[in-house]
Design a protein around this motif. Sequence first.
Motif, PDB file in Angstrom:
ATOM      1  N   ASP A   1       0.880  -1.177   0.000  1.00 23.44           N
ATOM      2  CA  ASP A   1       0.000   0.000   0.000  1.00 23.44           C
ATOM      3  C   ASP A   1       0.915   1.224   0.000  1.00 23.44           C
ATOM      4  N   PRO A   2       1.672   1.413  -1.093  1.00 22.10           N
ATOM      5  CA  PRO A   2       2.796   2.357  -1.075  1.00 22.10           C
ATOM      6  C   PRO A   2       2.419   3.793  -0.730  1.00 22.10           C
ATOM      7  N   ASP A   3       1.245   4.234  -1.163  1.00 25.30           N
ATOM      8  CA  ASP A   3       0.882   5.621  -0.854  1.00 25.30           C
ATOM      9  C   ASP A   3       0.000   5.727   0.391  1.00 25.30           C
ATOM     10  N   GLY A   4      -0.250   4.584   1.045  1.00 28.49           N
ATOM     11  CA  GLY A   4      -1.035   4.595   2.276  1.00 28.49           C
ATOM     12  C   GLY A   4      -2.522   4.817   2.071  1.00 28.49           C
ATOM     13  N   SER A   5      -2.987   4.779   0.821  1.00 26.74           N
ATOM     14  CA  SER A   5      -4.389   5.115   0.563  1.00 26.74           C
ATOM     15  C   SER A   5      -5.343   4.051   1.111  1.00 26.74           C
ATOM     16  N   ARG A   6      -4.953   2.781   0.997  1.00 25.72           N
ATOM     17  CA  ARG A   6      -5.856   1.725   1.489  1.00 25.72           C
ATOM     18  C   ARG A   6      -5.957   1.786   3.015  1.00 25.72           C
ATOM     19  N   TYR A   7      -4.826   2.061   3.655  1.00 25.41           N
ATOM     20  CA  TYR A   7      -4.810   2.218   5.115  1.00 25.41           C
ATOM     21  C   TYR A   7      -5.676   3.403   5.516  1.00 25.41           C
ATOM     22  N   HIS A   8      -5.478   4.528   4.860  1.00 30.20           N
ATOM     23  CA  HIS A   8      -6.263   5.722   5.175  1.00 30.20           C
ATOM     24  C   HIS A   8      -7.758   5.461   4.989  1.00 30.20           C
ATOM     25  N   ASP A   9      -8.114   4.843   3.874  1.00 33.45           N
ATOM     26  CA  ASP A   9      -9.525   4.646   3.570  1.00 33.45           C
ATOM     27  C   ASP A   9     -10.191   3.646   4.519  1.00 33.45           C
ATOM     28  N   SER A  10      -9.390   2.754   5.092  1.00 37.49           N
ATOM     29  CA  SER A  10      -9.950   1.735   5.985  1.00 37.49           C
ATOM     30  C   SER A  10     -10.424   2.322   7.312  1.00 37.49           C
ATOM     31  N   TYR A  11      -9.759   3.363   7.804  1.00 39.51           N
ATOM     32  CA  TYR A  11     -10.066   3.851   9.151  1.00 39.51           C
ATOM     33  C   TYR A  11     -10.291   5.365   9.257  1.00 39.51           C
ATOM     34  N   PHE A  12      -9.764   6.151   8.329  1.00 40.14           N
ATOM     35  CA  PHE A  12      -9.708   7.606   8.532  1.00 40.14           C
ATOM     36  C   PHE A  12     -10.514   8.416   7.514  1.00 40.14           C
ATOM     37  N   ALA A  13     -11.258   7.726   6.638  1.00 44.38           N
ATOM     38  CA  ALA A  13     -11.985   8.452   5.595  1.00 44.38           C
ATOM     39  C   ALA A  13     -13.230   9.147   6.145  1.00 44.38           C
ATOM     40  N   THR A  14     -13.849   8.573   7.175  1.00 38.64           N
ATOM     41  CA  THR A  14     -15.105   9.136   7.696  1.00 38.64           C
ATOM     42  C   THR A  14     -14.861  10.373   8.553  1.00 38.64           C
ATOM     43  N   TYR A  15     -13.911  10.250   9.485  1.00 38.35           N
ATOM     44  CA  TYR A  15     -13.558  11.366  10.374  1.00 38.35           C
ATOM     45  C   TYR A  15     -12.054  11.616  10.208  1.00 38.35           C
ATOM     46  N   PRO A  16     -11.658  12.585   9.419  1.00 38.29           N
ATOM     47  CA  PRO A  16     -10.227  12.790   9.152  1.00 38.29           C
ATOM     48  C   PRO A  16      -9.414  12.923  10.448  1.00 38.29           C
ATOM     49  N   GLY A  17      -8.327  12.159  10.491  1.00 39.42           N
ATOM     50  CA  GLY A  17      -7.443  12.220  11.649  1.00 39.42           C
ATOM     51  C   GLY A  17      -7.927  11.453  12.856  1.00 39.42           C
ATOM     52  N   VAL A  18      -9.062  10.760  12.729  1.00 36.22           N
ATOM     53  CA  VAL A  18      -9.634   9.991  13.839  1.00 36.22           C
ATOM     54  C   VAL A  18      -9.931   8.577  13.346  1.00 36.22           C
ATOM     55  N   TRP A  19      -9.534   7.586  14.149  1.00 42.57           N
ATOM     56  CA  TRP A  19      -9.739   6.180  13.798  1.00 42.57           C
ATOM     57  C   TRP A  19     -11.213   5.820  13.962  1.00 42.57           C
ATOM     58  N   ARG A  20     -11.871   5.414  12.871  1.00 42.67           N
ATOM     59  CA  ARG A  20     -13.238   4.869  12.926  1.00 42.67           C
ATOM     60  C   ARG A  20     -13.137   3.377  12.683  1.00 42.67           C
ATOM     61  N   HIS A  21     -13.594   2.615  13.664  1.00 46.48           N
ATOM     62  CA  HIS A  21     -13.338   1.179  13.610  1.00 46.48           C
ATOM     63  C   HIS A  21     -14.398   0.402  12.833  1.00 46.48           C
ATOM     64  N   GLY A  22     -15.637   0.901  12.819  1.00 47.82           N
ATOM     65  CA  GLY A  22     -16.691   0.174  12.112  1.00 47.82           C
ATOM     66  C   GLY A  22     -17.590  -0.629  13.015  1.00 47.82           C
ATOM     67  N   ASP A  23     -17.637  -0.267  14.312  1.00 42.22           N
ATOM     68  CA  ASP A  23     -18.574  -0.886  15.252  1.00 42.22           C
ATOM     69  C   ASP A  23     -19.513   0.176  15.790  1.00 42.22           C
ATOM     70  N   TRP A  24     -20.757  -0.235  16.093  1.00 39.26           N
ATOM     71  CA  TRP A  24     -21.672   0.629  16.850  1.00 39.26           C
ATOM     72  C   TRP A  24     -21.481   0.323  18.332  1.00 39.26           C
ATOM     73  N   ILE A  25     -21.309   1.380  19.117  1.00 42.54           N
ATOM     74  CA  ILE A  25     -21.123   1.196  20.558  1.00 42.54           C
ATOM     75  C   ILE A  25     -21.929   2.235  21.330  1.00 42.54           C
ATOM     76  N   THR A  26     -22.153   1.931  22.598  1.00 43.39           N
ATOM     77  CA  THR A  26     -22.643   2.916  23.557  1.00 43.39           C
ATOM     78  C   THR A  26     -21.602   3.041  24.665  1.00 43.39           C
ATOM     79  N   VAL A  27     -21.166   4.258  24.936  1.00 42.31           N
ATOM     80  CA  VAL A  27     -20.364   4.539  26.131  1.00 42.31           C
ATOM     81  C   VAL A  27     -21.345   5.028  27.187  1.00 42.31           C
ATOM     82  N   THR A  28     -21.458   4.298  28.287  1.00 41.15           N
ATOM     83  CA  THR A  28     -22.466   4.642  29.287  1.00 41.15           C
ATOM     84  C   THR A  28     -21.959   5.755  30.201  1.00 41.15           C
ATOM     85  N   SER A  29     -22.884   6.378  30.915  1.00 35.52           N
ATOM     86  CA  SER A  29     -22.504   7.430  31.854  1.00 35.52           C
ATOM     87  C   SER A  29     -21.719   6.869  33.041  1.00 35.52           C
ATOM     88  N   ARG A  30     -21.727   5.552  33.203  1.00 35.35           N
ATOM     89  CA  ARG A  30     -20.883   4.925  34.234  1.00 35.35           C
ATOM     90  C   ARG A  30     -19.480   4.633  33.720  1.00 35.35           C
TER      91      ARG A  30
END
Length: 657
Positions: free
Chosen positions: A485-514
């Motif tokens: 992946d010489p230009d890093g595009s596949r890596y970038h598109d896998s995790y950083f395309a939705t929120y630039p500079g932030v890792w999006r993993h592809g799971d739905w989660i709830t972080v509770t108030s606890r």
Amino acid sequence: MTPANPSPLWQPDQQQIADAQVTRFQAWAATRYGAPAEGGYEALHRWSVTELDTFWAAVTDWFDVRFTHPYARVLGSRAMPGAEWFPEATVNYAAHALRTADDPARADTPAILHVDETHEQRTVTWADLRRQVASLAAELRDRGVRPGDRVSGYLPNIPEAVIAFLATAAVGAVWTSCAPDFGARSVLDRFRQVEPVVLFTVDGYRYGGKEHDRRDTVAELRDELPSLRAVVHIPLLGTATPDGALAWADLTCADVPSLYEEVPFAHPLWVLYSSGTTGLPKAIVQSQGGILVEHLKQLGLHCDLGPDDRFFWYTSTGWMMWNFLVSGLLTGTTIVTYDGSPGFPDTGAQWAVAEATGATLFGTSAAYVMACRKAGVHPARDHDLSRVNCVATTGSPLPPDGFRWLHDEVRPDLWIASVSGGTDVCSCFAGAVPTLPVYIGELQAPGLGTDLQAWDPAGEALVDEVGELVVTRPMPSMPIHFWNDPDGSRYHDSYFATYPGVWRHGDWITVTSRGSVVIHGRSDSTLNRQGVRMGSADIYEAVERLPEIRESLVIGVEQPDGGYWMPLFVHLAPGATLDADLRDRIKRTIREHLSPRHVPDEIIEAPGVPHTLTGKRIEVPVKRLLQGAPFDKAVNPGSVDDLELLRFYEEIARKRA
């Protein structure tokens, strides 16, 4: 939504909290690194993500990471992707995994306990492990293996696999492995990408009480991997070394000094692979230093492992949990390798292994726990599990009934650690914390140094609401790159395309108030009915409580006319019939326990549910088939456990079209 004030299923007592390594680390880091002395885990976690550099410096100090060249900075760059960890430092993972052998009091104690389906145990001591690794590393060097070269293993979960990996790391080469139940096509889809120079193989393996000869597959791999310079034969079934191959025993018999290559912190350690359900698997590269410090933190502080522990996780070499298991050696822990079927000679077989090996942490899949529950297994009645402090699960979310079953059938004071992470980081985003309570259906907390959040589509953090799993600051074990992946595009598109500079993993989660975390399933196969999102895991948990349902698969299909079709496929238990009564009970279960919007449009009996080779339900390829994609575009055949099952779903799509 999670209840505001549920009662914990389990909570540690004051002595357990005081004895936990994370408690001692916090007190020590408070005096030396400015960590908060009060406020418990919540305060420590907040400090670990806001003072990222200081936290990771403290981790390397606490675990006595031996930098062969010291570091001047913890983070040279915080960019994601592209974070630079300990940029000046050099290190070697294998040197740390084997340093317990330096302790005269421990050298002759078990580093590895190996069990197979006969349940006979084989022990490899720390001294013998170090000697065999040193011998094999010297042989690899003599055959021209250099830092950065790739070394591959087509091996089951046996001590030889651990030795081959550690010898590879010792010389600075890059390890990659597949389990021998993978067919040639699946292995070649992976290994061809990285062009290995050495291949370690077995002649076959035992599973479900049968021997499976793999010599023809090995011959095909040798023919199809032109980069190979050497093949090493491990005679698991007792066959002779084939022509042109090297005998394992000849390479591991010498008594030579240990030699560990000094490599940069970011030097590749191994290549892991995504499931590759819709194309070639991603070849994910993680670093020697990044894995070393992440796994020390995860295993030492979160799993609370140390020299007195025995660590058993049921896994294969084709799943990241094998790599995670091997890293138990970093904390001086005895690891348990098991080669065989999880359910042979009966469903409760893994509990027998935990008993026989004296496992203190027993890790398995959520699916195994639920299979035991359905089969009426009684672990504590039938086995002495008094040494098991923690049962950990991953692979998919552990349903609430799984928590209750472990509590009732193992023991009420059991620490249950449902954890969630990914091959992508070879670690956990959230899960085990020995000092926190356990709530039914929830992961205890995000990991230290992991800035885990749930985000809405606009990038706003959510609490007590479902959102995308994101990580907003770098973790040391994030991939250094993908292979080819010489230009890093596949890596970038896998995790950083939705929120630039932030890792999006592809799971739905709830972080509770606890501060706990609930995993709802993959966001790329999320069910979205009339704007209400729900993870598929929630559907499975409800439907599979019904004794007639062996397994299920739910798909939400957006249609060209703007409509939405949501079928539920059910694989029935033996003797069950999908009659009007069962259909009504399925619908009522979903309506009452989840949401009337998520009652399926159709309930369809299926001959089975397809999985990846690592046991995860295949949702996205089935969705693509149902949307009309041709078979060869919807699925990578080498990634599926039963390709013919997918033909059933293809036929459903054809009939609908």
